[in-house]
Design a protein around this motif. Sequence first.
Motif, PDB file in Angstrom:
ATOM      1  N   VAL A 151       4.655   0.603  -7.626  1.00 53.11           N
ATOM      2  CA  VAL A 151       5.377  -0.044  -8.736  1.00 53.11           C
ATOM      3  C   VAL A 151       4.376  -0.737  -9.663  1.00 53.11           C
ATOM      4  N   VAL A 152       3.465  -1.501  -9.074  1.00 57.58           N
ATOM      5  CA  VAL A 152       2.506  -2.280  -9.879  1.00 57.58           C
ATOM      6  C   VAL A 152       1.569  -1.345 -10.648  1.00 57.58           C
ATOM      7  N   GLU A 153       1.181  -0.231 -10.013  1.00 62.56           N
ATOM      8  CA  GLU A 153       0.282   0.701 -10.710  1.00 62.56           C
ATOM      9  C   GLU A 153       0.942   1.295 -11.948  1.00 62.56           C
ATOM     10  N   ARG A 154       2.248   1.560 -11.852  1.00 61.39           N
ATOM     11  CA  ARG A 154       2.944   2.092 -13.030  1.00 61.39           C
ATOM     12  C   ARG A 154       3.073   1.026 -14.114  1.00 61.39           C
ATOM     13  N   MET A 155       3.363  -0.207 -13.664  1.00 64.06           N
ATOM     14  CA  MET A 155       3.555  -1.286 -14.638  1.00 64.06           C
ATOM     15  C   MET A 155       2.244  -1.644 -15.347  1.00 64.06           C
ATOM     16  N   LYS A 156       1.125  -1.414 -14.649  1.00 63.29           N
ATOM     17  CA  LYS A 156      -0.185  -1.780 -15.199  1.00 63.29           C
ATOM     18  C   LYS A 156      -0.479  -1.044 -16.510  1.00 63.29           C
ATOM     19  N   ASN A 157       0.137   0.140 -16.663  1.00 65.15           N
ATOM     20  CA  ASN A 157      -0.085   0.900 -17.895  1.00 65.15           C
ATOM     21  C   ASN A 157       0.652   0.300 -19.086  1.00 65.15           C
ATOM     22  N   LEU A 158       1.584  -0.611 -18.806  1.00 65.21           N
ATOM     23  CA  LEU A 158       2.410  -1.162 -19.886  1.00 65.21           C
ATOM     24  C   LEU A 158       1.953  -2.537 -20.348  1.00 65.21           C
ATOM     25  N   LEU A 168      15.118 -18.104  -2.450  1.00 67.74           N
ATOM     26  CA  LEU A 168      15.250 -18.328  -1.001  1.00 67.74           C
ATOM     27  C   LEU A 168      16.403 -17.512  -0.405  1.00 67.74           C
ATOM     28  N   SER A 169      16.900 -16.521  -1.187  1.00 65.03           N
ATOM     29  CA  SER A 169      17.921 -15.607  -0.657  1.00 65.03           C
ATOM     30  C   SER A 169      17.320 -14.227  -0.405  1.00 65.03           C
ATOM     31  N   GLY A 170      16.000 -14.162  -0.260  1.00 66.52           N
ATOM     32  CA  GLY A 170      15.349 -12.889   0.069  1.00 66.52           C
ATOM     33  C   GLY A 170      15.251 -11.910  -1.087  1.00 66.52           C
ATOM     34  N   GLU A 171      15.347 -12.419  -2.327  1.00 68.38           N
ATOM     35  CA  GLU A 171      15.256 -11.521  -3.491  1.00 68.38           C
ATOM     36  C   GLU A 171      13.937 -11.753  -4.218  1.00 68.38           C
ATOM     37  N   MET A 172      13.350 -10.649  -4.659  1.00 71.06           N
ATOM     38  CA  MET A 172      12.105 -10.755  -5.415  1.00 71.06           C
ATOM     39  C   MET A 172      12.127  -9.742  -6.548  1.00 71.06           C
ATOM     40  N   ASN A 173      11.651 -10.140  -7.728  1.00 67.21           N
ATOM     41  CA  ASN A 173      11.571  -9.238  -8.879  1.00 67.21           C
ATOM     42  C   ASN A 173      10.151  -9.196  -9.402  1.00 67.21           C
ATOM     43  N   LEU A 174       9.758  -8.009  -9.833  1.00 70.71           N
ATOM     44  CA  LEU A 174       8.493  -7.848 -10.548  1.00 70.71           C
ATOM     45  C   LEU A 174       8.855  -7.477 -11.975  1.00 70.71           C
ATOM     46  N   LYS A 175       8.368  -8.250 -12.954  1.00 68.55           N
ATOM     47  CA  LYS A 175       8.811  -8.049 -14.332  1.00 68.55           C
ATOM     48  C   LYS A 175       7.635  -7.897 -15.289  1.00 68.55           C
ATOM     49  N   ILE A 176       7.858  -7.031 -16.260  1.00 64.76           N
ATOM     50  CA  ILE A 176       6.897  -6.854 -17.354  1.00 64.76           C
ATOM     51  C   ILE A 176       7.677  -7.053 -18.635  1.00 64.76           C
ATOM     52  N   GLU A 177       7.147  -7.868 -19.525  1.00 64.58           N
ATOM     53  CA  GLU A 177       7.828  -8.040 -20.811  1.00 64.58           C
ATOM     54  C   GLU A 177       6.809  -7.951 -21.929  1.00 64.58           C
ATOM     55  N   THR A 178       6.986  -6.985 -22.826  1.00 69.51           N
ATOM     56  CA  THR A 178       6.126  -6.886 -24.009  1.00 69.51           C
ATOM     57  C   THR A 178       7.055  -6.813 -25.221  1.00 69.51           C
ATOM     58  N   ASP A 179       6.458  -6.762 -26.404  1.00 65.15           N
ATOM     59  CA  ASP A 179       7.287  -6.656 -27.624  1.00 65.15           C
ATOM     60  C   ASP A 179       8.103  -5.369 -27.616  1.00 65.15           C
ATOM     61  N   LEU A 180       7.585  -4.345 -26.940  1.00 66.09           N
ATOM     62  CA  LEU A 180       8.233  -3.033 -27.010  1.00 66.09           C
ATOM     63  C   LEU A 180       9.149  -2.738 -25.835  1.00 66.09           C
ATOM     64  N   VAL A 181       8.844  -3.342 -24.693  1.00 60.06           N
ATOM     65  CA  VAL A 181       9.568  -2.903 -23.488  1.00 60.06           C
ATOM     66  C   VAL A 181       9.701  -4.059 -22.507  1.00 60.06           C
TER      67      VAL A 181
END
Length: 266
Positions: A151-158, A168-181
Motif C-alpha cells: 500500500v505504502v509503495e503505491r502511495m509513495k508515487n503520489l 482505540l477501536s482497532g482501526e487504522m487509516n493510511l491517507k494521502i492528500e494532495t491538490d489533485l487526489v
Amino acid sequence: VINTIAKLAKTCTLRLTVSKLYFILSDKVANGGVSMWCELCQGNFFDEFQMEGVAAEHNEIYLELVPENLARALKTAQSAKAVKMKLTNKHCPCLRVAVELPSLSSSSRIVTHDIPVGVIPRRLWNDFREPSVPDFDVSIYLPVLKTMKSVVERMKNLSNFIVIEANLSGEMNLKIETDLVSVTTHFKDLGNPAWASEDGCQSSAQGRDPDTMAEARIDIKKLQQLLAGQQVNPTKALCNIVSKRIVHFILLHEDVSLQYFIPALA
C-alpha cells in the motif's frame, strides 16, 4: 538483522555489553531525523562471547560503523562452518570478521574482512541511552507488514507525505492528500495492545474516546524504508501515535526487538 539495519541507517552505533548487542541510530529529531533502537541477546547468536569494556564498572564498548559494510562481510558467511568477530587495531580500529568456509581439502579456507569502526569515548555514551516509550494517544497492532508495504509503495508515487491515523477501536487509516487526489486505505479489527499503567506511559490514552483518531503526518520515504527493510519477520508489530508529534514502531521477534521513531511534520 544487519540487512534490515543497513536499509534504515547509513551509519549507526553498535553497543556491546556482556549480555546484549544494540544497534542505535539517534538522529536529532530537531533535524527531522528518525531514531532507532535494536536489541539482540548475544546468547541467541554466539556460541562463545568474550568482551572486556573500558573498566569493570563500565563494562561496555561503543563503536560507530557502517552497517552496509558489516552486511557485505556477513554475506560471505552464509555457508560458513564458523564465523568469528573480534575488535582489532590495524592502522585504525577495525571489527574483524573471520569466516571459515568449507573446503574440499583438509586445510580450511578463512576469509577475513576488516571493517573500520570508530570507538566512541565514554563521555559521549549518554547520547546513546535507550529511548523511552512516548506518552502516546493511541497504541495499535499493525496489519500484515507485506500488505502495508505494498500500500505504502503505491502511495509513495503520489506524495512525499503520508498521514497515519488510528483509534482505540482497532482501526487504522493510511491517507494521502494532495491538490489533485486524496487516497485512504482502511484497516479494521487490528486490536490495541494493553499497556501496564504503572509505566505511566498510558496517561494520554486513558479515558480517550475509543473512536477518536490520533494522527501524525510523516515522511513517506522513512516509513517505506522501515517496511522495505524488514527481513526479520516480526511475531508482533505495533505502532504508538503521539498526535501530530511522533509515530513509534515496535517490531518484536523471538531474538530481536526493533524500535523506530519517525517525527511528525507540520
